[in-house]
Structure formats: structure tokens, C-alpha cells
Design a protein around this motif. Structure first.
Motif, PDB file in Angstrom:
ATOM      1  N   HIS A   1      15.616 -47.290 -62.539  1.00  0.00           N
ATOM      2  CA  HIS A   1      16.576 -46.331 -61.959  1.00  0.00           C
ATOM      3  C   HIS A   1      15.854 -44.995 -61.834  1.00  0.00           C
ATOM      4  O   HIS A   1      15.950 -44.120 -62.690  1.00  0.00           O
ATOM      5  CB  HIS A   1      17.816 -46.215 -62.863  1.00  0.00           C
TER       6      HIS A   1
ATOM      7  N   HIS B   1      14.629 -41.630 -59.519  1.00  0.00           N
ATOM      8  CA  HIS B   1      14.965 -40.754 -58.390  1.00  0.00           C
ATOM      9  C   HIS B   1      13.743 -39.922 -58.018  1.00  0.00           C
ATOM     10  O   HIS B   1      13.512 -38.863 -58.614  1.00  0.00           O
ATOM     11  CB  HIS B   1      16.119 -39.825 -58.762  1.00  0.00           C
TER      12      HIS B   1
ATOM     13  N   TYR C   1      14.471 -36.094 -57.276  1.00  0.00           N
ATOM     14  CA  TYR C   1      15.043 -35.162 -58.255  1.00  0.00           C
ATOM     15  C   TYR C   1      13.884 -34.374 -58.857  1.00  0.00           C
ATOM     16  O   TYR C   1      12.851 -34.929 -59.188  1.00  0.00           O
ATOM     17  CB  TYR C   1      15.758 -35.914 -59.390  1.00  0.00           C
TER      18      TYR C   1
ATOM     19  N   GLY D   1      16.881 -45.115 -57.400  1.00  0.00           N
ATOM     20  CA  GLY D   1      18.328 -45.067 -57.605  1.00  0.00           C
ATOM     21  C   GLY D   1      18.978 -44.136 -56.603  1.00  0.00           C
ATOM     22  O   GLY D   1      20.086 -43.660 -56.821  1.00  0.00           O
TER      23      GLY D   1
ATOM     24  N   LYS E   1      22.994 -47.757 -52.841  1.00  0.00           N
ATOM     25  CA  LYS E   1      23.480 -47.136 -54.083  1.00  0.00           C
ATOM     26  C   LYS E   1      24.830 -46.459 -53.813  1.00  0.00           C
ATOM     27  O   LYS E   1      24.940 -45.639 -52.914  1.00  0.00           O
ATOM     28  CB  LYS E   1      22.452 -46.102 -54.563  1.00  0.00           C
TER      29      LYS E   1
ATOM     30  N   ASP F   1      17.250 -42.116 -64.683  1.00  0.00           N
ATOM     31  CA  ASP F   1      17.722 -40.890 -64.017  1.00  0.00           C
ATOM     32  C   ASP F   1      16.827 -39.695 -64.306  1.00  0.00           C
ATOM     33  O   ASP F   1      17.300 -38.557 -64.290  1.00  0.00           O
ATOM     34  CB  ASP F   1      19.161 -40.541 -64.488  1.00  0.00           C
TER      35      ASP F   1
HETATM   36 ZN   LIG Z   1      20.867 -41.975 -60.821  1.00  0.00          ZN
END
Ligand SMILES: [Zn+2]
Length: 424
Positions: A70, A72, A75, A115, A193, A327
Motif C-alpha cells: 500500500h 503512495h 505523497y 494505493g 482504489k 500509507d
Molecule cells: Zn492509502
């Protein structure tokens, strides 16, 4: 991504093959043209050709490359919801994503499932990695996410006149759900997602017991996605959201926080994997005050951490599957600290190091739909390998320190670790 040519042998370490079997002490891993030819005790290894590259594990561990389930890529030090999409322009975020990809590989992650990403960056990042323009994990791309209007990801007030289309496709009803998936089909993604539920991060309108999509919308997403050969996953915290996702035919659950008996039964019936991502909750509780997180938010994270840990334990005990991903990319869980997830599951959830490593390798590859290619060290598979100069079963937290990595290998080629640096 090219595979290496020639023969490489890894020795002088224990072998963890990723299948969950106990480690093999004093092992040999033989790689021929980028694929595994032998993995087992050195004493039973077949004879080697004269020209062979030798990698010494220095008494440490030879294991499969890790899989971030998961991830990103776009980010970057996110401290507020707005930072997810309007802090930087897409041009700069693309460069940050390439940087994060290289970092993930250096951290021992030879594969990752996105993700969700800003615009379509992960699809193109995957292409750049596959064609070796940039270094990074083998990727599964998700592109933009789908959420109901007014749901968790629809946080910008309308008076700001800021569209969210770079990060999330906001939908009302099954028709718009189908239209959103069709957009993503054109983008070239592999995983859709979605946001079936809210989160502790939004206590006033979309908390962790709130639903952000209807069953009809979720079902429309799944039917459209499956028709085009895509898989579907979703941010699922509230119990009813979990059940809706399982009933709608989701292929994976993110978080799976509040599982009751019925939800667990539904999950096991289809053997749907779950990626709990718990270190994020833990870090939010510990570092929340520094980042001016409200008490309501922190209390919510406490609740989701407790619920998520309990669900994770129950899933694994009942024979279900967990992926390890977290995350990462928030200010309190920066990129590069991915292996904290593994430590958290050993120290705070009570899983054994071997269980966690199986989740972080084999199950990760299964979630990506590529377990026939990598995720375990078995003959015929790609040599995606991590060589660590310590016993990772004695202390799994050594995986948090790249200084212990002798080699991070993809398809038999050394991409990172001490042996990838000429001065080492
Ligand atoms: Zn996430």
C-alpha cells in the motif's frame, strides 16, 4: 526490466524463502540469468560453472525482496489533507515520485502496489522503472482514486473552486461510478482504489464509522473494473463498509479495521487479502500533538489502531492473508521508513518475525497478482533478493536500517545496497 546474465551465488547466510518455511541455515542461492536455479542448504547445492559471481551474506540473511502492498508514490511529507494534492504542481510531484521510488528500492522493496497517486503518475512511473529510465520497485499502478461526493476525499469546500480531479474522481450513483472506472481504464491502471468508508482523520463529517460510497456504487465499480480485467480495493474501516466491499466482490481490503464475525467469515470465504497499515495509526497517536492534530483525531486513531490490530490478529489466526504496506509519505511516517511496519507487527501486534516476512514477501506478490514471478525464493522465479548482514529473525528492526543491506537485487541485478556502491 532486464534480467542479469550469467551465474551468481549467494552464500554464508541463512535463507528465508518467503513461503513461511523455517529458515535454512548455511544456505546457497544460485541465480542463473536472473532467475533462481537453486535455493537450499549449501551442502546440497549443485556444482557451479567456473565463471560465477559470489555474494557473501557475512553470516546474515538471504531473503526475497520486500513488497510494499500500500504505497503512495506521490505523497510527500503530507501534514494536512490539502498537501495530498494542492501543495505542489504535478510536475514537481512527478520528480518526487521518482525519488520515492528509488528510495523504496534502496530500502529493500523490490516491488510495490500503489494505493493511489496524483493524476496518472504511478502508471508512468511504472513505465519508467520497467524501461530502466529510473530505479524503483516493480509496480502495480492505481492512478486516481474514487470516492462518493461529500466523502472522505472530498474535503475542499466548494467556495474555494478547487476541483479534486487530480487525486480523486468524485461520484454520485452507479452511473458515475462506472464512468469513473472507465476513465481509469483509459489511464492504464491495474487497481481501482475506492473509499467505501471514512477515517479518523476526518472526525466531523467522515469519521471511521461513516460510509462514503453506497453498495450500488461499489458494485458498479467492481462489475466495470472486472469486465476490463482490473482489480478493486478500498479504504475500509467501518464494519458495514467492509461487508459492502466483500459482497460487492472487492479483490483486496485496505485497513479492514472493524471486522466482526460475519465480516471475517465473508473475508475468509473468498480469501480476500487485507493490508492493515497500522504503523500509520501508531505514528499519528505518538506524533499527532507535534503536528497540531486535534484530540478527536488522535482518539480516533487510537480506536482504529486497536480495532485494526485485533482484526489483523484474527485474520491471520483464522488462516487469512495480510499484506504489509503502510500509507508512508506523511510527515510523521516519511518515505524511507517503510520497514517500521514490519517491526510494529512483531512488537505490538504479536506476530512472529517469520509470519511478518511471509506477509511482506509472498502475500505482497500474491496481492499484486505476480506470485508466479516473485515474492519467494524458489526455482524458476525472478531473483528479487535482499541480502542483509544480520539475522532478521532475531531482530526484524534491522530491516529499518539500509546500512545493513549488502545487496538489493532485481532479476539477478544488484540495484542497491553496499555492493551497488563502488566505494563499498
Ligand atoms: Zn492509502
Amino acid at each position: 526490466m532486464k534480467t542479469a546474465t550469467g551465474t551468481t551465488v549467494f552464500t554464508n547466510g541463512q535463507l528465508i524463502d518467503g513461503t513461511g518455511k523455517p529458515p535454512v541455515a548455511d544456505a546457497a542461492l544460485i541465480v542463473q540469468d536472473g532467475r533462481i536455479a537453486y535455493a537450499g542448504p549449501v551442502a546440497q547445492a549443485p556444482p557451479l560453472p567456473p565463471a560465477v559471481r559470489r555474494i557473501d551474506a557475512r553470516g546474515g540473511t538471504i531473503m526475497p525482496g520486500l513488497v510494499e502492498a500500500h504505497w503512495h508514490p506521490t505523497y510527500f511529507n503530507v501534514a494536512a489533507l490539502e498537501d495530498l494534492d494542492i501543495k505542489y504542481p504535478v510536475e514537481y510531484v512527478t520528480l518526487l515520485a521518482a525519488h520515492n521510488a528509488r528510495l523504496a528500492l534502496e530500502c529493500g522493496y523490490t516491488a510495490a502496489r500503489s494505493g493511489g497517486s496524483l493524476f496518472n503518475i504511478d502508471v508512468w512511473l511504472k513505465k519508467a522503472i520497467e524501461t530502466e529510465i529510473t530505479l524503483g520497485p516493480r509496480l502495480a499502478a492505481s492512478g486516481r482514486e474514487i470516492c462518493g461526493v461529500g466523502g472522505l476525499m472530498d474535503w475542499n469546500p466548494d467556495f474555494r473552486k478547487i476541483g479534486m480531479e487530480g487525486l480523486v474522481l468524485l461520484i454520485n450513483g452507479a452511473d458515475e461510478a462506472r464512468a469513473a472506472v472507465r476513465k481509469l481504464v483509459k489511464d492504464g491502471i491495474e487497481w481501482v482504489k475506492t473509499y467505501p468508508t471514512g477515517d479518523a482523520a476526518a472526525p466531523d463529517s467522515n469519521d471511521h464509522h461513516t460510509l462514503c460510497m453506497t453498495f450500488e456504487e461499489m458494485h458498479a465499480v467492481v462489475a466495470t473494473a472486472h469486465n476490463h480485467g482490473l482489480k478493486v480495493t478500498g479504504h475500509c474501516r467501518a464494519t458495514q463498509g467492509i461487508k459492502n466491499a466483500l459482497k460487492a466482490g472487492y479483490d483486496c481490503l485496505e485497513h479492514g479495521t472493524f471486522m466482526d464475525d460475519e465480516a471475517l467469515e465473508m473475508l475468509l470465504a473468498r480469501n480476500v487479502p487485507v493490508v492493515p497499515a497500522l504503523q500509520f495509526e501508531h505514528a499519528s497517536i505518538v506524533h499527532g500533538p507535534e503536528f497540531r492534530m486535534g484530540q478527536k483525531v488522535i482518539d480516533g486513531h487510537k480506536e482504529t489502531l486497536e480495532g485494526g490490530a485485533e482484526s489483523a490478529r484474527r485474520i491471520l489466526t483464522a488462516g487469512g492473508r495480510l499484506g504489509m504496506g503502510g500509507d508512508y509519505g506523511f510527515a510523521w511516517t516519511p518515505h524511507g521508513t517503510y520497514a517500521k511496519e514490519l517491526t510494529f507487527f512483531v512488537k505490538h501486534v504479536g506476530l512472529s518475525p517469520l509470519q511478518v516476512l511471509t506477509c511482506a514477501t509472498r502475500t505482497g506478490a500474491e496481492i499484486m497478482g505476480r506470485s508466479h514471478e516473485f515474492g519467494t525464493l524458489e526455482p524458476g522465479k525472478l531473483a528479487d533478493v535482499l541480502v542483509v548482514d544480520r539475522d532478521v529473525l532475531a531482530d526484524i528492526s534491522v530491516l529499518e536500517d539500509r546500512g545493513h543491506f549488502i545487496a538489493v537485487v532485481q532479476g539477478g541485478a544488484i540495484k542497491a545496497g553496499k555492493l551497488a556502491r563502488p566505494e563499498a
